[in-house]
Design a protein around this motif. Structure first.
Motif, mmCIF file in Angstrom:
data_model
loop_
_atom_site.group_PDB
_atom_site.id
_atom_site.type_symbol
_atom_site.label_atom_id
_atom_site.label_comp_id
_atom_site.label_asym_id
_atom_site.label_seq_id
_atom_site.Cartn_x
_atom_site.Cartn_y
_atom_site.Cartn_z
ATOM 1 N N GLY A 79 -3.179 10.916 -6.957
ATOM 2 C CA GLY A 79 -2.420 9.802 -7.397
ATOM 3 C C GLY A 79 -2.366 8.615 -6.398
ATOM 4 O O GLY A 79 -2.362 7.357 -6.538
ATOM 5 N N ALA A 80 -1.599 9.232 -5.151
ATOM 6 C CA ALA A 80 -1.525 8.393 -3.999
ATOM 7 C C ALA A 80 -2.838 7.527 -3.732
ATOM 8 O O ALA A 80 -2.572 6.413 -3.335
ATOM 9 C CB ALA A 80 -0.929 9.277 -2.879
ATOM 10 N N ARG A 81 -3.783 8.204 -3.629
ATOM 11 C CA ARG A 81 -5.094 7.743 -3.332
ATOM 12 C C ARG A 81 -5.398 6.459 -4.427
ATOM 13 O O ARG A 81 -5.713 5.172 -3.877
ATOM 14 C CB ARG A 81 -6.264 8.486 -3.007
ATOM 15 C CG ARG A 81 -7.589 8.117 -2.448
ATOM 16 C CD ARG A 81 -8.511 8.800 -2.103
ATOM 17 N NE ARG A 81 -8.015 10.113 -1.437
ATOM 18 C CZ ARG A 81 -7.832 11.394 -1.787
ATOM 19 N NH1 ARG A 81 -8.177 11.683 -2.978
ATOM 20 N NH2 ARG A 81 -7.064 12.302 -1.024
ATOM 21 N N ASP A 82 -5.169 6.717 -5.455
ATOM 22 C CA ASP A 82 -5.308 5.707 -6.457
ATOM 23 C C ASP A 82 -4.329 4.526 -6.453
ATOM 24 O O ASP A 82 -4.959 3.499 -6.439
ATOM 25 C CB ASP A 82 -4.912 6.410 -7.899
ATOM 26 C CG ASP A 82 -6.448 6.285 -9.027
ATOM 27 O OD1 ASP A 82 -7.514 6.333 -8.247
ATOM 28 O OD2 ASP A 82 -6.031 6.220 -10.121
ATOM 29 N N GLY A 83 -3.435 4.783 -6.344
ATOM 30 C CA GLY A 83 -2.199 3.682 -6.073
ATOM 31 C C GLY A 83 -2.570 3.073 -5.101
ATOM 32 O O GLY A 83 -2.405 1.516 -5.052
ATOM 33 N N MET A 84 -3.120 3.672 -3.872
ATOM 34 C CA MET A 84 -3.392 2.680 -2.606
ATOM 35 C C MET A 84 -4.727 1.894 -2.966
ATOM 36 O O MET A 84 -4.699 0.865 -2.592
ATOM 37 C CB MET A 84 -3.804 3.997 -1.506
ATOM 38 C CG MET A 84 -3.848 3.236 -0.195
ATOM 39 S SD MET A 84 -4.483 4.487 0.998
ATOM 40 C CE MET A 84 -6.027 4.754 0.517
ATOM 41 N N ASN A 85 -5.425 2.631 -3.619
ATOM 42 C CA ASN A 85 -6.716 1.533 -3.951
ATOM 43 C C ASN A 85 -6.530 0.498 -4.819
ATOM 44 O O ASN A 85 -6.994 -0.640 -4.571
ATOM 45 C CB ASN A 85 -7.791 2.641 -4.699
ATOM 46 C CG ASN A 85 -8.370 3.665 -3.713
ATOM 47 O OD1 ASN A 85 -8.490 3.273 -2.435
ATOM 48 N ND2 ASN A 85 -9.127 4.670 -4.255
ATOM 49 N N PHE A 123 -0.634 15.137 -6.428
ATOM 50 C CA PHE A 123 0.074 13.983 -5.695
ATOM 51 C C PHE A 123 -0.817 13.071 -4.946
ATOM 52 O O PHE A 123 -0.855 11.844 -5.006
ATOM 53 C CB PHE A 123 1.187 14.613 -4.802
ATOM 54 C CG PHE A 123 1.932 13.362 -4.235
ATOM 55 C CD1 PHE A 123 2.969 12.911 -4.852
ATOM 56 C CD2 PHE A 123 1.800 12.904 -2.811
ATOM 57 C CE1 PHE A 123 3.741 11.825 -4.260
ATOM 58 C CE2 PHE A 123 2.548 11.896 -2.377
ATOM 59 C CZ PHE A 123 3.477 11.168 -3.019
ATOM 60 N N MET A 128 3.016 1.731 -3.186
ATOM 61 C CA MET A 128 2.175 2.015 -4.490
ATOM 62 C C MET A 128 1.594 3.372 -4.421
ATOM 63 O O MET A 128 1.451 3.921 -5.470
ATOM 64 C CB MET A 128 1.218 0.795 -4.677
ATOM 65 C CG MET A 128 1.746 -0.351 -5.448
ATOM 66 S SD MET A 128 0.792 -1.746 -5.695
ATOM 67 C CE MET A 128 -0.014 -0.949 -7.100
ATOM 68 N N ALA A 129 1.308 3.744 -3.310
ATOM 69 C CA ALA A 129 0.555 5.112 -3.136
ATOM 70 C C ALA A 129 1.823 6.106 -3.556
ATOM 71 O O ALA A 129 1.374 6.979 -4.229
ATOM 72 C CB ALA A 129 0.204 5.346 -1.507
ATOM 73 N N LEU A 130 2.932 5.907 -2.968
ATOM 74 C CA LEU A 130 4.030 6.797 -3.283
ATOM 75 C C LEU A 130 4.148 7.045 -4.719
ATOM 76 O O LEU A 130 4.239 8.041 -5.294
ATOM 77 C CB LEU A 130 5.140 6.573 -2.502
ATOM 78 C CG LEU A 130 6.342 7.528 -2.637
ATOM 79 C CD1 LEU A 130 6.063 8.785 -2.337
ATOM 80 C CD2 LEU A 130 7.609 6.654 -2.193
ATOM 81 N N TRP A 131 4.195 6.082 -5.413
ATOM 82 C CA TRP A 131 4.574 5.686 -6.840
ATOM 83 C C TRP A 131 3.175 6.250 -7.638
ATOM 84 O O TRP A 131 3.574 7.130 -8.579
ATOM 85 C CB TRP A 131 4.958 4.613 -7.493
ATOM 86 C CG TRP A 131 6.328 4.300 -6.965
ATOM 87 C CD1 TRP A 131 6.881 3.398 -6.028
ATOM 88 C CD2 TRP A 131 7.476 5.014 -7.389
ATOM 89 N NE1 TRP A 131 8.036 3.576 -6.110
ATOM 90 C CE2 TRP A 131 8.679 4.350 -6.873
ATOM 91 C CE3 TRP A 131 7.785 6.126 -8.194
ATOM 92 C CZ2 TRP A 131 9.858 4.918 -6.785
ATOM 93 C CZ3 TRP A 131 9.175 6.435 -8.459
ATOM 94 C CH2 TRP A 131 10.176 5.951 -7.829
ATOM 95 N N ALA A 184 -3.803 -1.252 -4.711
ATOM 96 C CA ALA A 184 -3.284 -2.175 -3.821
ATOM 97 C C ALA A 184 -4.375 -2.869 -2.759
ATOM 98 O O ALA A 184 -4.325 -3.918 -2.832
ATOM 99 C CB ALA A 184 -2.131 -1.737 -2.793
ATOM 100 N N VAL A 185 -5.290 -1.870 -2.353
ATOM 101 C CA VAL A 185 -6.255 -2.472 -1.435
ATOM 102 C C VAL A 185 -7.287 -3.480 -2.235
ATOM 103 O O VAL A 185 -7.688 -4.458 -1.760
ATOM 104 C CB VAL A 185 -6.981 -1.480 -0.680
ATOM 105 C CG1 VAL A 185 -8.107 -2.082 -0.165
ATOM 106 C CG2 VAL A 185 -6.028 -0.608 0.267
ATOM 107 N N VAL A 211 1.019 -1.366 0.134
ATOM 108 C CA VAL A 211 -0.064 -0.042 -0.174
ATOM 109 C C VAL A 211 0.833 1.231 0.022
ATOM 110 O O VAL A 211 0.547 2.221 -0.715
ATOM 111 C CB VAL A 211 -0.838 -0.093 1.010
ATOM 112 C CG1 VAL A 211 -1.561 1.418 1.419
ATOM 113 C CG2 VAL A 211 -2.110 -0.998 0.884
#
Lengths: 195, 174
Positions: B34-40, B31, A48-51, B42-43, A45
């Motif tokens: 985008g981070a929220r998207d990346g987190m989603n 930023f 991936m959030a950072l990238w 992964a989740v 998490v």
């Protein structure tokens, strides 16, 4: 699809485990596997959030538009129909650039928009046009400049050099895309000769 | 190469930092979006990963995976691909979640910096879920006849696997 794979693995394992006398270990292994999925996700998490954030900033600073401009002679060669009809041009450029920066889920709607434009050029036929085949084949050959999930996985597995695979990935992706373009162009020529 | 790859992350952070400082737009919320998207992403992977990692670890414990590997390895080695990679190669075009689970499994068994781990990385990084892409792209606009798309994508994928292993031999030795 994924359900079928999962079901297949479970049934095979069960039968195999019973036959070879490994049945007892299986119960504990299932629970372990499920909880390792959670710890894997937890470590993914953050990275991936950072990238995701970094890539979005890169996209917002206009890098994507510049990419589209640089790409335009290439796109003209790849999608001659869209170029001639001046329709779907920008959508294709945006989608390919988005793929390039690995924007991931944000990329799918862009690709679908480009496909809709190409379908307009195709006269709402149920048969794919040359441009559409090219676009989809390129979309299914990964062109990402930065494979976010993969690097995150490597980092969370404790790799000493999580980025060392990036250069081989670039080279591999480049030649893969080259082969993809050649094959599609060949198939178009072949089709023309037949008709 | 080693120092360069170690400097990539700090350098990228510095570039993002200067974008935050110099841009007139609200880059910080860009930023965080985008981070929220990346987190989603992964989740959203989690339920799939739970099911698949549970199944894979049952598969490993039953001894079936060892049997499969000893059965497939000679064939795979003959065409120049490490036998441990075969499950990943088979699943990669079908499902992103399943290949993530398999890569995690390979990293745990052999290490991310082993030859097999590096090969798995390059294979996964330079190919995509063909089946998903084709069905989403063509499904969205109602195309029934996809012409050569599937066979071409498949050939391209096979090429990328061989080329990935070749590149790993070249870059990392062995």
């Amino acid at each position: 699809m994924i359900g079928k794979i999962c079901g297949f693995i479970c049934v095979i394992s069960f039968i195999f485990g019973i036959c070879t006398g490994n049945a007892e270990q299986m119960g504990a292994a299932v629970v372990d596997g499920a909880s390792s999925a959670v710890s894997l996700t937890v470590s993914l998490v953050g990275i991936m959030a950072l990238w995701g954030g970094i890539m979005r900033v890169a996209a917002e600073t206009g890098v994507v538009e510049k990419m589209a401009k640089v790409l335009s002679p290439l796109l003209r060669f790849l999608f001659p129909d869209a170029y001639r009809k001046h329709n779907g041009w920008g959508e294709i450029a945006a989608s390919i650039s988005a793929n390039f920066f690995g924007i991931g889920n944000a990329g799918t709607p862009l690709a679908v928009k480009a496909m809709e434009k190409l379908q307009e050029n195709n006269g709402k036929s149920a048969v794919a046009s040359d441009d559409m085949v090219m676009f989809t084949v390129l979309g299914s050959a990964s062109l990402s400049i930065f494979p976010t999930t993969l690097v995150a996985l490597r980092q969370s597995a404790g790799s000493k050099a999580p980025f060392e695979v990036i250069v081989p990935i670039w080279i591999c992706s480049f030649f893969t895309a080259l082969i993809a373009v050649l094959l599609v162009k060949c198939s178009i020529l072949f089709k023309r000769q037949k008709s | 190469m080693e120092t360069v790859s170690r400097l990539i992350v700090p350098l990228v952070m510095c570039l993002v930092g200067s974008a935050l400082l110099l841009s007139k737009k609200d880059m910080f919320s860009v930023f965080t979006d985008g981070a929220r998207d990346g987190m989603n992403t992964a989740v959203r992977l989690l339920p799939t990963l739970v099911a698949l990692l549970a199944a894979i670890s049952m598969f490993n414990a039953s001894g079936a995976s060892a049997a499969l590997a000893t059965w497939l390895a000679p064939m795979a080695e003959k065409i120049g691909i490490p036998g441990e990679l075969i499950p990943l190669v088979l699943v990669r075009p079908l499902s992103g979640g399943a290949s993530t689970a398999l890569i995690a499994d390979i990293f745990e068994k052999y290490g991310a910096d082993s030859f097999v781990g590096r090969c798995a990385s390059v294979i996964a990084g330079s190919s995509d879920t063909i089946l998903y892409v084709i069905s989403v792209y063509f499904g969205a606009v109602g195309i029934k006849k996809t012409r050569g798309t599937f066979p071409i994508s498949f050939i391209v994928m096979v090429f990328s696997v061989f080329f990935a292993v070749f590149l790993c031999r070249f870059f990392f030795g062995m």
